[in-house]
Design a protein around this motif. Structure first.
Motif, PDB file in Angstrom:
ATOM      1  N   SER A   1      50.345  31.031  43.197  1.00 57.04           N
ATOM      2  CA  SER A   1      50.589  31.075  41.701  1.00 57.04           C
ATOM      3  C   SER A   1      49.221  31.648  40.819  1.00 57.04           C
ATOM      4  CB  SER A   1      50.894  29.710  41.431  1.00 57.04           C
ATOM      5  OG  SER A   1      49.956  28.809  41.686  1.00 57.04           O
ATOM      6  N   VAL A   2      48.118  31.585  41.740  1.00 56.22           N
ATOM      7  CA  VAL A   2      46.899  32.032  41.116  1.00 56.22           C
ATOM      8  C   VAL A   2      46.443  32.891  42.049  1.00 56.22           C
ATOM      9  CG1 VAL A   2      44.696  31.317  40.372  1.00 56.22           C
ATOM     10  CG2 VAL A   2      46.656  29.616  39.974  1.00 56.22           C
ATOM     11  N   THR A   3      45.982  34.074  41.415  1.00 56.08           N
ATOM     12  CA  THR A   3      45.383  35.362  42.096  1.00 56.08           C
ATOM     13  C   THR A   3      44.169  35.854  41.247  1.00 56.08           C
ATOM     14  OG1 THR A   3      46.985  36.791  40.829  1.00 56.08           O
ATOM     15  CG2 THR A   3      47.469  36.178  42.920  1.00 56.08           C
ATOM     16  N   ASP A   4      43.287  36.469  41.699  1.00 49.13           N
ATOM     17  CA  ASP A   4      42.241  37.093  41.320  1.00 49.13           C
ATOM     18  C   ASP A   4      41.642  38.182  41.878  1.00 49.13           C
ATOM     19  OD1 ASP A   4      39.019  35.741  40.161  1.00 49.13           O
ATOM     20  OD2 ASP A   4      40.228  37.183  39.337  1.00 49.13           O
ATOM     21  N   TYR A   5      41.199  38.894  41.019  1.00 50.10           N
ATOM     22  CA  TYR A   5      41.013  40.509  41.802  1.00 50.10           C
ATOM     23  C   TYR A   5      39.432  40.871  41.036  1.00 50.10           C
ATOM     24  CZ  TYR A   5      45.926  40.679  42.629  1.00 50.10           C
ATOM     25  OH  TYR A   5      47.314  40.286  42.960  1.00 50.10           O
ATOM     26  N   ILE A   6      38.822  41.596  42.027  1.00 46.97           N
ATOM     27  CA  ILE A   6      37.619  42.446  41.529  1.00 46.97           C
ATOM     28  C   ILE A   6      38.254  43.104  40.305  1.00 46.97           C
ATOM     29  CG2 ILE A   6      37.898  44.248  43.366  1.00 46.97           C
ATOM     30  CD1 ILE A   6      34.805  44.023  43.261  1.00 46.97           C
ATOM     31  N   ASP A   7      37.219  43.552  39.339  1.00 41.43           N
ATOM     32  CA  ASP A   7      37.711  44.277  38.201  1.00 41.43           C
ATOM     33  C   ASP A   7      38.108  45.710  38.615  1.00 41.43           C
ATOM     34  OD1 ASP A   7      35.142  43.455  35.623  1.00 41.43           O
ATOM     35  OD2 ASP A   7      37.292  42.324  36.469  1.00 41.43           O
ATOM     36  N   SER A   8      37.284  46.579  39.525  1.00 43.83           N
ATOM     37  CA  SER A   8      37.807  47.860  40.171  1.00 43.83           C
ATOM     38  C   SER A   8      39.351  48.018  40.640  1.00 43.83           C
ATOM     39  CB  SER A   8      36.711  48.465  41.077  1.00 43.83           C
ATOM     40  OG  SER A   8      36.678  47.785  42.125  1.00 43.83           O
ATOM     41  N   VAL A   9      39.861  46.949  41.071  1.00 40.92           N
ATOM     42  CA  VAL A   9      41.277  47.150  41.849  1.00 40.92           C
ATOM     43  C   VAL A   9      42.385  46.509  40.651  1.00 40.92           C
ATOM     44  CG1 VAL A   9      40.059  46.956  43.963  1.00 40.92           C
ATOM     45  CG2 VAL A   9      41.379  44.882  43.077  1.00 40.92           C
ATOM     46  N   LYS A  10      41.978  45.821  39.606  1.00 40.43           N
ATOM     47  CA  LYS A  10      43.124  45.214  38.788  1.00 40.43           C
ATOM     48  C   LYS A  10      43.903  46.272  38.415  1.00 40.43           C
ATOM     49  CE  LYS A  10      40.280  41.144  37.220  1.00 40.43           C
ATOM     50  NZ  LYS A  10      39.715  40.712  36.060  1.00 40.43           N
ATOM     51  N   GLY A  11      45.198  45.935  38.402  1.00 41.95           N
ATOM     52  CA  GLY A  11      46.329  46.930  37.930  1.00 41.95           C
ATOM     53  C   GLY A  11      46.839  47.720  38.958  1.00 41.95           C
ATOM     54  N   ARG A  12      45.769  48.041  39.955  1.00 40.03           N
ATOM     55  CA  ARG A  12      46.365  48.856  41.204  1.00 40.03           C
ATOM     56  C   ARG A  12      46.705  47.912  42.421  1.00 40.03           C
ATOM     57  NH1 ARG A  12      42.514  52.050  43.389  1.00 40.03           N
ATOM     58  NH2 ARG A  12      40.789  50.727  43.029  1.00 40.03           N
ATOM     59  N   PHE A  13      46.061  46.910  42.819  1.00 38.04           N
ATOM     60  CA  PHE A  13      46.278  46.116  43.853  1.00 38.04           C
ATOM     61  C   PHE A  13      46.903  44.946  43.641  1.00 38.04           C
ATOM     62  CE2 PHE A  13      42.387  47.767  46.689  1.00 38.04           C
ATOM     63  CZ  PHE A  13      42.857  49.130  46.409  1.00 38.04           C
ATOM     64  N   THR A  14      47.805  44.450  44.398  1.00 35.82           N
ATOM     65  CA  THR A  14      48.374  43.074  44.304  1.00 35.82           C
ATOM     66  C   THR A  14      48.490  42.255  45.470  1.00 35.82           C
ATOM     67  OG1 THR A  14      50.007  44.132  42.646  1.00 35.82           O
ATOM     68  CG2 THR A  14      50.665  42.059  43.886  1.00 35.82           C
ATOM     69  N   ILE A  15      47.683  41.167  45.519  1.00 36.25           N
ATOM     70  CA  ILE A  15      47.807  40.181  46.819  1.00 36.25           C
ATOM     71  C   ILE A  15      49.080  39.357  46.621  1.00 36.25           C
ATOM     72  CG2 ILE A  15      46.347  38.566  45.541  1.00 36.25           C
ATOM     73  CD1 ILE A  15      44.981  37.929  48.224  1.00 36.25           C
ATOM     74  N   SER A  16      49.637  38.905  47.822  1.00 41.48           N
ATOM     75  CA  SER A  16      50.641  38.167  47.729  1.00 41.48           C
ATOM     76  C   SER A  16      50.769  37.520  49.138  1.00 41.48           C
ATOM     77  CB  SER A  16      51.968  38.692  47.360  1.00 41.48           C
ATOM     78  OG  SER A  16      52.185  39.973  48.340  1.00 41.48           O
ATOM     79  N   ARG A  17      51.493  36.504  49.352  1.00 49.13           N
ATOM     80  CA  ARG A  17      51.650  35.790  50.687  1.00 49.13           C
ATOM     81  C   ARG A  17      52.897  35.250  50.801  1.00 49.13           C
ATOM     82  NH1 ARG A  17      47.451  31.252  50.134  1.00 49.13           N
ATOM     83  NH2 ARG A  17      48.267  30.469  51.913  1.00 49.13           N
ATOM     84  N   ASP A  18      53.556  35.121  51.995  1.00 51.67           N
ATOM     85  CA  ASP A  18      54.765  34.641  52.447  1.00 51.67           C
ATOM     86  C   ASP A  18      54.393  33.250  53.170  1.00 51.67           C
ATOM     87  OD1 ASP A  18      57.036  33.840  53.483  1.00 51.67           O
ATOM     88  OD2 ASP A  18      57.653  35.931  53.692  1.00 51.67           O
ATOM     89  N   ASN A  19      54.351  32.079  52.672  1.00 55.53           N
ATOM     90  CA  ASN A  19      54.003  30.896  53.370  1.00 55.53           C
ATOM     91  C   ASN A  19      55.102  30.487  54.704  1.00 55.53           C
ATOM     92  OD1 ASN A  19      51.794  30.830  51.766  1.00 55.53           O
ATOM     93  ND2 ASN A  19      52.366  29.054  50.662  1.00 55.53           N
ATOM     94  N   ALA A  20      56.289  31.041  54.443  1.00 55.89           N
ATOM     95  CA  ALA A  20      57.355  30.943  55.594  1.00 55.89           C
ATOM     96  C   ALA A  20      57.133  31.814  56.700  1.00 55.89           C
ATOM     97  CB  ALA A  20      58.595  31.035  54.756  1.00 55.89           C
ATOM     98  N   LYS A  21      56.426  32.663  56.442  1.00 51.33           N
ATOM     99  CA  LYS A  21      55.840  33.547  57.632  1.00 51.33           C
ATOM    100  C   LYS A  21      54.629  33.881  58.034  1.00 51.33           C
ATOM    101  CE  LYS A  21      59.374  37.008  56.850  1.00 51.33           C
ATOM    102  NZ  LYS A  21      60.177  38.511  56.272  1.00 51.33           N
TER     103      LYS A  21
END
Length: 123
Positions: free
Chosen positions: A56-76
């Motif tokens: 539910s909470v993510t954070d990014y370095i400024d240079s990748v904001k809007g271009r990169f997306t971090i996500s996770r699948d806890n079931a996998k």
């Protein structure tokens, strides 16, 4: 013990996309903060993004904001990094990282590392 295995790196032209994956094992994945870091040639390893245990909470370095997306699948037990609009300056070895203890999300907590996957972006 903690094992992190990255995949999905490669070579693309500027403006292209890649999706990195990291398969995790050896710990209770859904209680750990996870992160992506990168190391460009001749430079130190830098933090890129963090995701909290439930995603539910993510954070990014400024240079990748809007271009990169971090996500996770806890079931996998898998971590992802979707990288769009790639730039030559994104060229680096990308590392998956797990915190040292459950619910510990400070950057200094990331002590478990994968072997890295190379991302190369040409202009």
């Amino acid at each position: 013990q903690v094992q992190l295995v990255e995949s999905g790196g490669g070579s693309v032209q500027a403006g292209g996309s890649l999706r990195l994956s990291c398969a995790a094992s050896g710990f209770t994945y859904n209680t750990y903060c996870m992160g992506w870091f990168r190391q460009a040639p001749g430079k130190e390893r830098d933090w890129v993004a963090t995701i909290y245990p439930m995603g539910s909470v993510t954070d990014y370095i400024d240079s990748v904001k809007g271009r990169f997306t971090i996500s996770r699948d806890n079931a996998k037990n898998t971590l992802y990094l979707q990288m769009n609009s790639l730039k030559p300056e994104d060229t680096a070895i990308y590392y998956c990282a797990a915190a040292l203890a459950p619910y510990s999300c400070a950057l200094s907590s990331f002590k478990n590392w994968g072997q890295g996957t190379q991302v190369s972006v040409s202009s």
